[in-house]
Design an enzyme around this catalytic site. Structure first.
Site, short mmCIF file in Angstrom:
data_model
loop_
_atom_site.label_atom_id
_atom_site.label_comp_id
_atom_site.label_asym_id
_atom_site.label_seq_id
_atom_site.Cartn_x
_atom_site.Cartn_y
_atom_site.Cartn_z
N PHE A 6 31.19 30.28 -38.17
CA PHE A 6 31.83 29.28 -37.33
C PHE A 6 31.90 29.78 -35.89
O PHE A 6 32.12 30.97 -35.64
CB PHE A 6 33.25 28.99 -37.83
CG PHE A 6 33.30 28.16 -39.08
CD1 PHE A 6 32.16 27.60 -39.63
CD2 PHE A 6 34.51 27.91 -39.71
CE1 PHE A 6 32.21 26.82 -40.78
CE2 PHE A 6 34.58 27.14 -40.85
CZ PHE A 6 33.44 26.59 -41.40
N CYS A 39 32.27 34.86 -39.47
CA CYS A 39 31.60 35.28 -40.69
C CYS A 39 30.42 36.21 -40.46
O CYS A 39 29.80 36.66 -41.42
CB CYS A 39 31.17 34.06 -41.49
SG CYS A 39 32.58 33.06 -42.03
N HIS A 78 22.35 34.36 -45.98
CA HIS A 78 23.77 34.02 -45.85
C HIS A 78 24.17 33.16 -47.04
O HIS A 78 25.19 33.41 -47.67
CB HIS A 78 24.01 33.28 -44.53
CG HIS A 78 25.44 32.95 -44.28
ND1 HIS A 78 26.38 33.91 -43.99
CD2 HIS A 78 26.12 31.77 -44.28
CE1 HIS A 78 27.57 33.35 -43.82
NE2 HIS A 78 27.43 32.05 -43.99
N GLU A 100 19.43 27.44 -42.81
CA GLU A 100 18.90 28.78 -43.05
C GLU A 100 17.45 28.73 -43.54
O GLU A 100 16.61 29.53 -43.11
CB GLU A 100 19.79 29.49 -44.06
CG GLU A 100 19.63 30.97 -44.11
CD GLU A 100 20.70 31.64 -44.95
OE1 GLU A 100 20.68 32.87 -45.01
OE2 GLU A 100 21.54 30.93 -45.55
N HIS A 102 32.44 34.15 -50.82
CA HIS A 102 32.29 34.32 -49.37
C HIS A 102 33.56 34.94 -48.81
O HIS A 102 34.58 34.27 -48.65
CB HIS A 102 32.03 32.96 -48.73
CG HIS A 102 31.67 33.01 -47.28
ND1 HIS A 102 31.68 34.17 -46.53
CD2 HIS A 102 31.27 32.03 -46.42
CE1 HIS A 102 31.33 33.91 -45.30
NE2 HIS A 102 31.06 32.61 -45.21
N LYS A 146 26.43 35.58 -52.57
CA LYS A 146 27.67 34.79 -52.58
C LYS A 146 27.80 33.99 -53.86
O LYS A 146 28.89 33.55 -54.22
CB LYS A 146 27.73 33.88 -51.36
CG LYS A 146 27.93 34.60 -50.04
CD LYS A 146 28.09 33.61 -48.90
CE LYS A 146 28.27 34.32 -47.55
NZ LYS A 146 27.03 34.96 -47.08
#
Length: 426
Positions: A409, A173, A313, A324, A350, A345
Site C-alpha cells: 500500500f 508490505c 508477492h 504481478e 500475509h 502466502k
C-alpha cells in the site's frame, strides 16, 4: 566495479519465526510439504468481523529464551525479532562480541509496529472502550516502546551487541525486502561490515482486522481456513492476515570466505520504486514492479533468462495477482512463461511488513535445497494469471538465481535478486 561498491554481500545466517513452526527447520518443512498454517483467529473473538481467519504463530517467548522483564518490556513483534535474530546469529557462526561493535549494525522492517501491544493497552486504559478519558496509570511502564517502532531495532541491537547503524524501515508490505536491501547497501558502501537485518510484524488484532475488513482486502472464506489463501487461483477473494519474522546475518563475501562461513546466497541486486498512483490501487500493466525488477537484475549483472525461480508477492487479491503477472511478463519477456513462480502466502499468510523478509528466507532455502515451494490451494486456473505457479506440490528444481518481489500500500514496489556467488563469479 571498483571502490567501496566492489564489496559483495552474502547471507550467512537465517532465523525465522513463522506460522506453522518457530525456527528455520520447521519453516522449511511446512513450505516443502505444501502445508498451510491458516486457521480461525484465536487471539480474540473474531465473530464480529467479516474475515475471521489468520495465520498465527504458536510462540512461547519464555520457552524460546526471553526473560520475564524482556517479555514485559517488548511487544509481541519485538519478541519475534529478538528470538529470530538470535537464531540467525547462531546459524552464522559469527561471534559478534569479538567484532568491532561500531562496524556491526541492525536494520529491522515493520509495517505496523507494536499493533498488538498498543491495542491491548488502549483496551486496558479505556476499560475496553467504556472511558472517553483514559487513565494512563493502568498502562504498562514501557508503553513508549510500543508507540515508537524504533524500539524494535534497539532491542535487536542490544541482543546482538551492535553499535553501528541501527534503523527501522517502514514501507508497508515491502518493509522486509527494503530493510535487507538497505542493510546490503550499508555494507557495500563500507559503513558496516556485518548487518543483522530482517523484519517483524504481529498485526493480528481487532483494529487491523477491522481496517482490512473495511476495504474488503481479506478473504471472508471463514468456513475453510486451511484453503482460504488462494494466490493466482481463479476463485481467490482476498488475502489471509499473518504474523512472523525473519532475520539474516549479512556480511561481505570475502570476509565470509576467509572464515569458512556457509553462504546461503549473495544479495546480488535490489531496487524499489513507487507508482505515485493510489494508496491501495495498482495499475494493471505492472510497470513500476517491472522497473524495480529490471534495475535489480541490472545491478546483479544478470539477464532475465538467468532467473531460475520467482518468489512472488502473491497476496491472493485479484488486483495484485493480475498486476504481478503483468510485471513478470513485462520484465522477463518470454522467459516469464518458462520460469516457476510461487507464493508462500498460500501457506503462511500475509504478515504485512515481515513477509518480505520471510520470503527472502524461503528464496534462500529454495536455493539451498534445490526445491521450489508450491502455491498451495491453487486448483482453478485464472486465464489472466497464465504462468507456471507451481500448484499444490513442491518441485525439485535447481536454482542459481532467485527473484523475490514485494508490493505494498502506498504504491511501493520492490525487487531483490539472490544468486549463488559462483554464478556471479563466472
Amino acid at each position: 566495479m571498483s571502490g567501496p561498491y566492489a564489496r559483495r554481500v552474502v547471507i550467512t545466517g537465517i532465523g525465522v519465526t513463522a506460522p506453522g513452526g518457530v525456527g528455520v527447520k520447521n519453516f522449511w518443512s511446512l513450505l516443502s510439504d505444501g502445508r498451510t498454517a491458516t486457521r480461525r483467529i484465536s487471539f480474540f473473538d473474531p465473530s464480529p468481523f467479516r474475515s475471521q481467519i489468520a495465520a498465527e504463530v504458536d510462540f512461547d517467548a519464555e520457552l524460546l529464551g526471553l526473560g520475564a522483564q524482556e517479555i514485559r518490556r517488548m511487544d509481541r513483534a519485538a519478541q519475534f525479532a529478538v528470538v529470530t535474530a538470535r537464531e540467525a546469529v547462531e546459524d552464522s557462526g559469527l561471534d559478534l562480541h569479538s567484532l568491532d561493535p561500531h562496524r556491526t549494525g541492525v536494520t529491522i522492517g515493520s509495517a505496523v509496529g507494536a499493533t498488538m501491544g498498543l491495542d491491548q493497552e488502549y483496551r486496558t486504559v479505556s476499560d475496553s472502550g467504556r472511558l472517553d478519558l483514559v487513565d494512563h496509570e493502568y498502562a504498562v511502564p514501557h508503553l513508549y516502546n510500543y508507540l515508537v517502532p524504533s524500539s524494535f531495532a534497539a532491542e535487536v541491537a542490544w541482543a546482538v551487541g551492535a553499535e553501528g547503524p541501527t534503523t527501522v524501515v517502514s514501507t508497508g508490505c515491502t518493509s522486509g525486502l527494503d530493510a535487507v536491501g538497505y542493510a546490503t547497501e550499508l555494507i557495500r558502501e563500507g559503513s558496516a561490515d556485518v548487518m543483522v537485518a530482517g523484519a517483524a510484524d504481529a498485526p493480528i488484532s481487532p483494529i487491523t482486522v477491522a481496517c482490512f475488513d473495511a476495504i474488503k482486502a481479506t478473504t471472508p472464506r471463514n468456513d475453510d481456513p486451511e484453503h482460504a489463501s488462494r494466490p493466482f487461483d481463479g476463485t481467490r477473494n482476498g488475502f489471509v492476515l499473518g504474523e512472523g519474522s525473519a532475520v539474516f546475518v549479512l556480511e561481505e563475501l570475502d570476509s565470509a570466505r576467509r572464515r569458512g562461513a556457509h553462504v546461503y546466497a549473495e544479495v546480488a541486486g535490489y531496487a524499489t520504486r513507487s507508482n505515485a498512483f493510489h494508496m491501495t490501487g495498482l495499475r494493471p500493466d505492472g510497470r513500476e514492479m517491472a522497473e524495480a525488477i529490471r534495475i535489480a537484475l541490472d545491478e546483479a549483472r544478470l539477464g532475465p533468462e538467468a532467473v531460475d525461480y520467482v518468489n512472488a508477492h502473491g497476496s491472493g487479491t485479484k488486483q495484485n495477482d493480475r498486476h504481478e503477472t503483468a510485471a513478470f511478463k513485462r520484465s522477463l519477456g518470454e522467459h516469464a512463461y518458462g520460469v516457476p513462480v510461487s507464493s508462500i502466502k498460500s501457506m503462511v499468510g500475509h504478515s504485512l511488513g515481515a513477509i518480505g523478509s520471510i520470503e527472502i528466507a524461503a528464496s534462500a532455502l529454495a536455493m539451498e535445497h534445490g526445491v521450489v515451494p508450491p502455491t498451495a490451494n491453487l486448483h482453478t486456473a485464472d486465464p489472466e494469471c497464465d504462468l507456471d505457479y507451481v500448484p499444490l506440490t513442491a518441485r525439485d528444481w535447481r536454482t542459481d538465481a532467485v527473484l523475490s518481489v514485494g508490493s505494498g500500500f502506498g504504491g511501493f514496489q520492490s525487487a531483490m535478486v539472490l544468486a549463488r556467488p559462483d554464478r556471479r563469479d563466472a
